[in-house]
Design a protein around this motif. Structure first.
Motif, PDB file in Angstrom:
ATOM      1  N   VAL A 145       0.717  -1.264   0.244  1.00  0.00           N
ATOM      2  CA  VAL A 145      -0.164   0.108   0.311  1.00  0.00           C
ATOM      3  C   VAL A 145       0.837   1.092   0.193  1.00  0.00           C
ATOM      4  CG1 VAL A 145      -2.023   1.369   1.829  1.00  0.00           C
ATOM      5  CG2 VAL A 145      -2.215  -1.414   1.251  1.00  0.00           C
ATOM      6  N   SER A 146       0.618   2.336  -0.500  1.00  0.00           N
ATOM      7  CA  SER A 146       1.347   3.219  -1.182  1.00  0.00           C
ATOM      8  C   SER A 146       0.739   4.486  -1.070  1.00  0.00           C
ATOM      9  CB  SER A 146       2.205   3.442  -2.336  1.00  0.00           C
ATOM     10  OG  SER A 146       1.824   2.704  -3.454  1.00  0.00           O
ATOM     11  N   CYS A 147       1.194   5.595  -1.082  1.00  0.00           N
ATOM     12  CA  CYS A 147       0.711   7.313  -1.277  1.00  0.00           C
ATOM     13  C   CYS A 147       1.518   7.530  -1.683  1.00  0.00           C
ATOM     14  CB  CYS A 147       0.915   7.574   0.478  1.00  0.00           C
ATOM     15  SG  CYS A 147      -0.321   9.187   0.339  1.00  0.00           S
ATOM     16  N   PRO A 148       0.641   8.258  -3.090  1.00  0.00           N
ATOM     17  CA  PRO A 148       1.412   9.056  -3.744  1.00  0.00           C
ATOM     18  C   PRO A 148       2.571  10.031  -3.831  1.00  0.00           C
ATOM     19  CG  PRO A 148      -0.440   8.684  -4.606  1.00  0.00           C
ATOM     20  CD  PRO A 148      -0.028   8.782  -3.472  1.00  0.00           C
ATOM     21  N   PRO A 149       3.749  10.306  -3.752  1.00  0.00           N
ATOM     22  CA  PRO A 149       4.518  11.784  -3.376  1.00  0.00           C
ATOM     23  C   PRO A 149       4.119  12.937  -3.500  1.00  0.00           C
ATOM     24  CG  PRO A 149       5.944  10.391  -5.051  1.00  0.00           C
ATOM     25  CD  PRO A 149       4.579   9.729  -4.646  1.00  0.00           C
ATOM     26  N   SER A 150       2.479  13.595  -4.235  1.00  0.00           N
ATOM     27  CA  SER A 150       2.554  14.667  -4.464  1.00  0.00           C
ATOM     28  C   SER A 150       0.931  14.779  -3.734  1.00  0.00           C
ATOM     29  CB  SER A 150       1.978  14.479  -5.901  1.00  0.00           C
ATOM     30  OG  SER A 150       1.122  13.263  -6.279  1.00  0.00           O
ATOM     31  N   ALA A 151       0.468  13.544  -2.727  1.00  0.00           N
ATOM     32  CA  ALA A 151      -0.188  14.168  -1.859  1.00  0.00           C
ATOM     33  C   ALA A 151       0.110  14.865  -0.804  1.00  0.00           C
ATOM     34  CB  ALA A 151      -0.451  12.192  -1.427  1.00  0.00           C
ATOM     35  N   ARG A 152      -1.088  15.572  -0.653  1.00  0.00           N
ATOM     36  CA  ARG A 152      -0.769  16.524   0.856  1.00  0.00           C
ATOM     37  C   ARG A 152      -0.132  16.225   1.845  1.00  0.00           C
ATOM     38  NH1 ARG A 152      -7.617  17.994   0.364  1.00  0.00           N
ATOM     39  NH2 ARG A 152      -7.146  16.077   0.813  1.00  0.00           N
ATOM     40  N   SER A 153       0.318  17.317   2.846  1.00  0.00           N
ATOM     41  CA  SER A 153       1.096  16.522   3.515  1.00  0.00           C
ATOM     42  C   SER A 153       0.776  15.781   5.234  1.00  0.00           C
ATOM     43  CB  SER A 153       1.988  17.505   4.481  1.00  0.00           C
ATOM     44  OG  SER A 153       0.427  18.116   5.428  1.00  0.00           O
ATOM     45  N   ALA A 154      -0.738  15.936   5.041  1.00  0.00           N
ATOM     46  CA  ALA A 154      -2.043  14.934   5.975  1.00  0.00           C
ATOM     47  C   ALA A 154      -1.599  13.086   5.430  1.00  0.00           C
ATOM     48  CB  ALA A 154      -3.219  15.785   6.421  1.00  0.00           C
ATOM     49  N   PRO A 155      -1.321  12.617   7.085  1.00  0.00           N
ATOM     50  CA  PRO A 155      -1.230  11.324   7.166  1.00  0.00           C
ATOM     51  C   PRO A 155      -2.599  10.718   6.905  1.00  0.00           C
ATOM     52  CG  PRO A 155      -0.485  11.894   9.235  1.00  0.00           C
ATOM     53  CD  PRO A 155      -0.905  13.082   8.413  1.00  0.00           C
ATOM     54  N   VAL A 156      -2.577  10.037   5.578  1.00  0.00           N
ATOM     55  CA  VAL A 156      -4.185   8.751   5.613  1.00  0.00           C
ATOM     56  C   VAL A 156      -3.782   8.314   5.892  1.00  0.00           C
ATOM     57  CG1 VAL A 156      -5.315   7.972   3.435  1.00  0.00           C
ATOM     58  CG2 VAL A 156      -3.370  10.240   2.926  1.00  0.00           C
ATOM     59  N   HIS A 157      -5.549   7.569   7.088  1.00  0.00           N
ATOM     60  CA  HIS A 157      -5.131   6.811   7.705  1.00  0.00           C
ATOM     61  C   HIS A 157      -6.134   5.564   6.443  1.00  0.00           C
ATOM     62  CE1 HIS A 157      -6.450   3.367  10.744  1.00  0.00           C
ATOM     63  NE2 HIS A 157      -7.819   3.322  10.528  1.00  0.00           N
ATOM     64  N   PHE A 158      -5.416   4.375   7.023  1.00  0.00           N
ATOM     65  CA  PHE A 158      -6.476   3.052   5.954  1.00  0.00           C
ATOM     66  C   PHE A 158      -6.662   1.728   6.523  1.00  0.00           C
ATOM     67  CE2 PHE A 158      -1.816   2.005   5.412  1.00  0.00           C
ATOM     68  CZ  PHE A 158      -1.957   0.628   5.791  1.00  0.00           C
ATOM     69  N   ASN A 159      -7.032   1.281   5.787  1.00  0.00           N
ATOM     70  CA  ASN A 159      -7.072  -0.742   6.494  1.00  0.00           C
ATOM     71  C   ASN A 159      -7.754  -1.184   5.296  1.00  0.00           C
ATOM     72  OD1 ASN A 159      -9.193  -2.514   8.719  1.00  0.00           O
ATOM     73  ND2 ASN A 159      -8.949  -3.208   7.045  1.00  0.00           N
ATOM     74  N   LEU A 160      -6.694  -2.355   5.253  1.00  0.00           N
ATOM     75  CA  LEU A 160      -6.265  -3.544   3.867  1.00  0.00           C
ATOM     76  C   LEU A 160      -7.204  -4.277   4.920  1.00  0.00           C
ATOM     77  CD1 LEU A 160      -4.910  -4.764   1.637  1.00  0.00           C
ATOM     78  CD2 LEU A 160      -3.345  -5.334   3.070  1.00  0.00           C
ATOM     79  N   MET A 161      -7.889  -5.082   3.960  1.00  0.00           N
ATOM     80  CA  MET A 161      -8.307  -6.521   3.410  1.00  0.00           C
ATOM     81  C   MET A 161      -7.808  -6.989   2.751  1.00  0.00           C
ATOM     82  SD  MET A 161     -12.229  -5.415   4.952  1.00  0.00           S
ATOM     83  CE  MET A 161     -12.248  -7.502   6.518  1.00  0.00           C
ATOM     84  N   VAL A 162      -7.894  -8.655   2.525  1.00  0.00           N
ATOM     85  CA  VAL A 162      -6.740  -9.668   1.485  1.00  0.00           C
ATOM     86  C   VAL A 162      -8.017 -10.837   2.003  1.00  0.00           C
ATOM     87  CG1 VAL A 162      -5.227 -10.814   1.163  1.00  0.00           C
ATOM     88  CG2 VAL A 162      -4.250  -8.891   2.603  1.00  0.00           C
ATOM     89  N   VAL A 163      -8.284 -10.918   0.697  1.00  0.00           N
ATOM     90  CA  VAL A 163      -9.562 -12.139   1.036  1.00  0.00           C
ATOM     91  C   VAL A 163      -9.308 -13.145  -0.131  1.00  0.00           C
ATOM     92  CG1 VAL A 163     -11.647 -12.739   0.725  1.00  0.00           C
ATOM     93  CG2 VAL A 163     -10.852 -10.374   1.340  1.00  0.00           C
ATOM     94  N   ALA A 164      -9.329 -14.249  -0.190  1.00  0.00           N
ATOM     95  CA  ALA A 164      -8.753 -15.482  -0.871  1.00  0.00           C
ATOM     96  C   ALA A 164      -9.607 -15.830  -1.040  1.00  0.00           C
ATOM     97  CB  ALA A 164      -7.931 -16.700  -0.201  1.00  0.00           C
ATOM     98  N   LYS A 165     -10.158 -16.678  -2.380  1.00  0.00           N
ATOM     99  CA  LYS A 165     -10.926 -17.711  -2.462  1.00  0.00           C
ATOM    100  C   LYS A 165     -10.254 -18.894  -1.956  1.00  0.00           C
ATOM    101  CE  LYS A 165     -12.975 -16.291  -7.396  1.00  0.00           C
ATOM    102  NZ  LYS A 165     -13.050 -16.729  -8.977  1.00  0.00           N
ATOM    103  N   THR A 166     -10.727 -20.257  -1.565  1.00  0.00           N
ATOM    104  CA  THR A 166     -10.041 -21.039  -1.340  1.00  0.00           C
ATOM    105  C   THR A 166     -10.496 -22.360  -0.938  1.00  0.00           C
ATOM    106  OG1 THR A 166      -8.536 -20.883   0.876  1.00  0.00           O
ATOM    107  CG2 THR A 166     -10.070 -19.929   1.278  1.00  0.00           C
ATOM    108  N   ASP A 167      -9.330 -22.864  -0.772  1.00  0.00           N
ATOM    109  CA  ASP A 167     -10.540 -24.428  -0.179  1.00  0.00           C
ATOM    110  C   ASP A 167      -9.992 -25.434   1.097  1.00  0.00           C
ATOM    111  OD1 ASP A 167     -12.318 -25.750  -1.879  1.00  0.00           O
ATOM    112  OD2 ASP A 167     -10.875 -26.569  -2.608  1.00  0.00           O
TER     113      ASP A 167
END
Length: 605
Positions: free
Chosen positions: A461-483
Motif C-alpha cells: 500500500v503506498s501514498c503518492p509523493p504528490s499527496a498532501r502532507s496529512a497522513p492517510v489512514h487506511f484499512n487493508l483487507m485480503v481475501v482469498a478464493k480458498t479450500d
C-alpha cells in the motif's frame, strides 16, 4: 481368494471447488498369506466418463505418490496374520470439475472407477475395482438483498458523522468485492424526516451495479406508515422480499425502537448488521431480526476502528460465496511512503483479492500485490484467453484460474490437463477504484506454491509523493478464493450477564478436517467497554478448537478469530481470520418476553 477387500464412498461436490472424497477400505478374511508377509495397499484411479474431473490424492505422512499421479500407496505395512482384522484404511479420491462452474451437473451423475489392491513387492494378493458415485452442484454466487434503515435515529446528529452518513460512505465500498455473477438488490425503509438528498437513494457506484447479473431494484422507497401496526423493520423485511424470495436478506439498521411483539422472526434467510455506538447497548430484538440460520453483527468504531461498517458488511458478503479472510491490518501513510504486508497463500488458494479502504476526500492510495506470480508474463498489451482471443491489459482475465489449483492452460497441480472453464462474467479493470477504496485481484499459479520454491508474496500500500502532507489512514483487507477454510462462531449459554461465552473454530481443507501441523487459534476479544483480551483456543478434535469465558458486562463482544499453521499438502504457512459478534443483556432487558427469544442467545454462525 486369500484376502477380501471392500470399499465404499460417495460424494456431493461443488463445481470449481476441489473435494477430497474419503474411500473407506477394509481388508479381511486372510488365508494362504505368508506368515511374514508385509502387505501394502495401493489405490489407482482407472477412468471416468467425465474426463479429468477425478484423480487420487497423495496425503503426506499417510499415502505416498506411486509410479504416476493416479496411484497412491499406503506408506506403512501390515501383516494380515498378526494385525487385528478387519484392517481399515481411508484413501482420498480427488474430485474437481472446473467446466461450466455456474451450471450443475446433468445426468448421468459423476462416476469414477478405482482399483484397490493388496500387494507385497511384485506379488498382488488380491484386488477389486470400485466405482465411486457422486454429483456436483453449481458454483455458489452471492445472492443478496439489502434493506437499509433511513429512519430519524440513523440520521441523528447526536453522533457526528451520523450513522446514516457513515453508511452512505461504507455501502458502495463494502459491495466492491461482489463479482460479475453475483446478484444484488437494495431497498430502503423508514424514509421520513430526512433531507431530500438522503431519501431514498444511497449514492452507489452505478457502473459497478450495472455489471451485476440480473441486478434487482436499486432502491425501493418505503415511507414510514404510522397507521400500520407493524414496525418499520417488519415492513422492510416484507417489502424487500418482494424483490427476491431466495436471496439472503441483510438488514442494516441501528436497531432503535424495534423491541416489539409485532416483530416476527423471519423464516427466509435473513441476517442483520447493527450500527452502534460505544454508549448504545445492542438491541435485545437483534435475535428476532434474523432467521434461524442467519446471523447478526454489531459494528462499532470502538471495537473495529473507522471502517467498522465496511469490515462487517464485507464479512457478510464473502461468507455468502465461500471466500475467506487472510489478514486485516490497518495503518497510515504520508506522501511518498509505502508499507508492505506479507500474505500467506497456500496450494489450497486460487486467487487473492486485496481491498484498501481510506477516508472520502483524502488522497487516493495505491495498491499492488507483489511476488505472487513468477511465471513468464504474456506478451505486452495483450494475452490470449482459452479460446485464443486476445484481450488488452488493464482488465481482469476472469477465467485465468479456477478456484482450486488450475492455471490458465487448464493444468492442475498434478500436471493433468483440464478443460477450460467457461466464465461469461464481464471484465473489470484491475485495479478498480471507487470513492474511498481501491481493489485488485491476482490469480495464483499452483506450481509456484510447491515447498521446493521460495514464495514470499506481499501486498504493498503506498501514498503518492504528490499527496498532501496529512497522513492517510487506511484499512487493508485480503481475501482469498480458498479450500482452506476457517469457520468460527461465538455463542452464549444464555442471554443475560453471567452467561458463558463459547468461542469455537473449525479448520477444513478440501472439505475435510485434518491434523494440521503447528496450528494455533486465538481470539482477540473486545469487551463492551472497549477493553481487549486474548484467548487461546484448545484443540478438542482434529481441526476443531474452542474455549469459553464468563461474561461480566452487558453489551456486544467482538471476537477476532486468527488461525495460523501449515497447509495439508505442501506445508505452506497459512493465516485465516474472521470476525464474530455475541451479545449479552442486563437481566431485566434480556428477560422481556416481548423482545427476547427462548433458549440460547442467537449469534453469528
Amino acid at each position: 481368494m486369500p484376502i477380501h477387500i471392500t470399499c465404499s464412498g460417495s460424494f456431493t461436490g461443488q463445481k470449481a471447488r476441489k473435494l477430497l472424497v474419503p474411500l473407506q477400505i477394509q481388508i479381511s478374511a486372510p488365508s494362504n498369506i505368508p506368515a511374514d508377509a508385509q502387505c501394502k495397499v495401493r489405490v489407482t484411479y482407472l477412468d471416468s466418463p467425465t474426463q479429468s474431473a477425478f484423480s487420487v490424492q497423495a496425503i503426506p505422512g499417510t499415502w505416498d505418490r506411486g509410479a504416476t499421479d493416479d496411484i497412491v500407496e499406503w506408506n506403512s505395512t501390515f501383516n494380515p496374520n498378526i494385525d487385528p482384522l478387519p484392517v481399515s484404511f481411508v484413501a482420498f479420491a480427488m474430485f474437481l470439475d472446473p467446466t461450466n462452474p455456474t451450471a450443475p451437473s446433468v445426468p448421468p451423475d459423476y462416476t469414477a472407477r478405482y482399483k484397490i489392491e493388496v500387494f507385497q513387492g511384485t506379488v498382488s494378493f488380491d484386488s477389486i475395482v470400485f466405482t465411486l458415485p457422486g454429483s456436483a452442484t453449481a458454483q455458489e454466487s452471492a445472492n443478496v438483498l439489502f434493506a437499509l434503515d433511513h429512519g430519524s435515529s440513523m440520521n441523528s446528529t447526536i453522533v457526528t458523522p451520523s450513522r446514516l452518513d457513515r453508511l452512505k460512505s461504507a455501502f458502495p465500498r463494502a459491495i466492491a468485492l461482489l463479482r460479475g455473477d453475483d446478484t444484488l438488490g437494495v431497498s430502503s425503509f423508514a424514509n421520513l424526516g430526512l433531507a431530500p438528498g438522503l431519501s431514498p437513494d444511497l449514492p452507489c457506484d452505478k457502473a459497478l451495479l450495472n455489471q451485476r447479473n440480473a441486478a434487482l431494484s436499486l432502491s425501493s422507497n418505503l415511507v414510514r406508515d404510522d397507521t400500520s401496526p407493524l414496525k418499520p423493520i417488519q415492513l422492510a423485511i416484507e417489502k424487500a422480499r418482494t424483490l427476491s424470495s431466495t436471496a439472503t436478506l441483510v438488514l442494516v439498521t441501528d436497531g432503535s425502537n424495534f423491541n416489539s411483539p409485532k416483530l416476527q422472526t423471519p423464516q427466509l434467510p435473513t441476517s442483520a448488521l447493527i450500527i452502534g455506538e460505544p454508549t448504545t447497548p445492542i438491541p435485545s430484538s437483534a435475535a428476532k431480526m434474523i432467521s434461524q440460520n442467519g446471523c447478526y453483527m454489531y459494528a462499532t468504531s470502538q471495537a473495529l476502528g473507522d471502517f467498522a461498517i465496511e469490515k462487517m458488511l464485507t464479512q457478510l458478503l464473502i461468507g455468502l460465496n465461500g471466500r475467506g479472510f487472510i489478514s486485516d491490518p490497518e495503518g497510515s501513510l504520508r506522501p511518498g511512503e509505502s508499507v508492505s504486508f506479507p500474505i500467506h497463500v497456500t496450494e489450497a488458494d486460487s486467487e487473492v483479492e486485496a481491498i484498501v479502504f481510506y477516508p472520502h476526500g483524502s488522497t487516493p492510495l495505491d495498491l499492488d500485490v507483489k511476488d505472487l506470480q513468477t511465471a513468464l508474463p504474456p506478451p505486452p498489451n495483450e494475452h490470449p484467453d482459452h479460446h485464443g482471443h486476445k484481450h488488452q491489459h488493464g482488465h481482469k482475465h476472469q477465467h485465468g484460474h479456477d478456484q482450486h489449483g488450475h492455471d490458465q492452460h487448464g493444468h492442475d497441480q498434478h500436471g493433468q490437463h483440464e478443460p477450460p472453464r467457461c466464465d461469461d462474467a464481464p471484465l473489470e479493470p484491475d485495479p478498480r477504484r471507487g470513492a474511498g477504496f481501491v481493489i485488485t485481484r491476482r490469480a495464483i499459479v499452483p506450481d509456484l506454491l510447491h515447498p521446493d520454491r521460495a514464495h514470499t508474496p506481499k501486498v504493498v500500500v503506498s501514498c503518492p509523493p504528490s499527496a498532501r502532507s496529512a497522513p492517510v489512514h487506511f484499512n487493508l483487507m485480503v481475501v482469498a478464493k480458498t479450500d482452506l477454510r476457517l469457520d468460527a462462531e461465538a455463542t452464549a449459554s444464555g442471554l443475560s450477564v453471567g452467561s458463558d461465552l463459547l468461542f469455537s473454530a473449525a479448520l477444513s481443507e478440501y472439505g475435510q478436517t485434518w491434523e494440521h501441523q503447528g496450528v494455533s487459534v486465538h481470539v482477540e476479544l473486545t469487551h463492551p467497554d472497549g477493553g481487549k483480551q486474548t484467548l487461546n483456543l484448545e484443540k478438542t478434535a482434529p481441526g476443531r478448537y474452542q474455549t469459553s469465558l464468563r461474561s461480566f458486562r452487558a453489551g456486544a463482544y467482538t471476537a477476532h478469530f486468527i488461525a495460523t499453521g501449515k497447509s495439508l499438502l505442501y506445508r505452506r504457512a497459512f493465516r485465516r481470520e474472521c470476525l464474530r459478534t455475541v451479545a449479552v443483556y442486563p437481566p431485566g432487558e434480556c428477560c422481556n418476553s416481548d423482545s427476547s427469544p427462548s433458549g440460547d442467545s442467537k449469534v453469528l454462525t
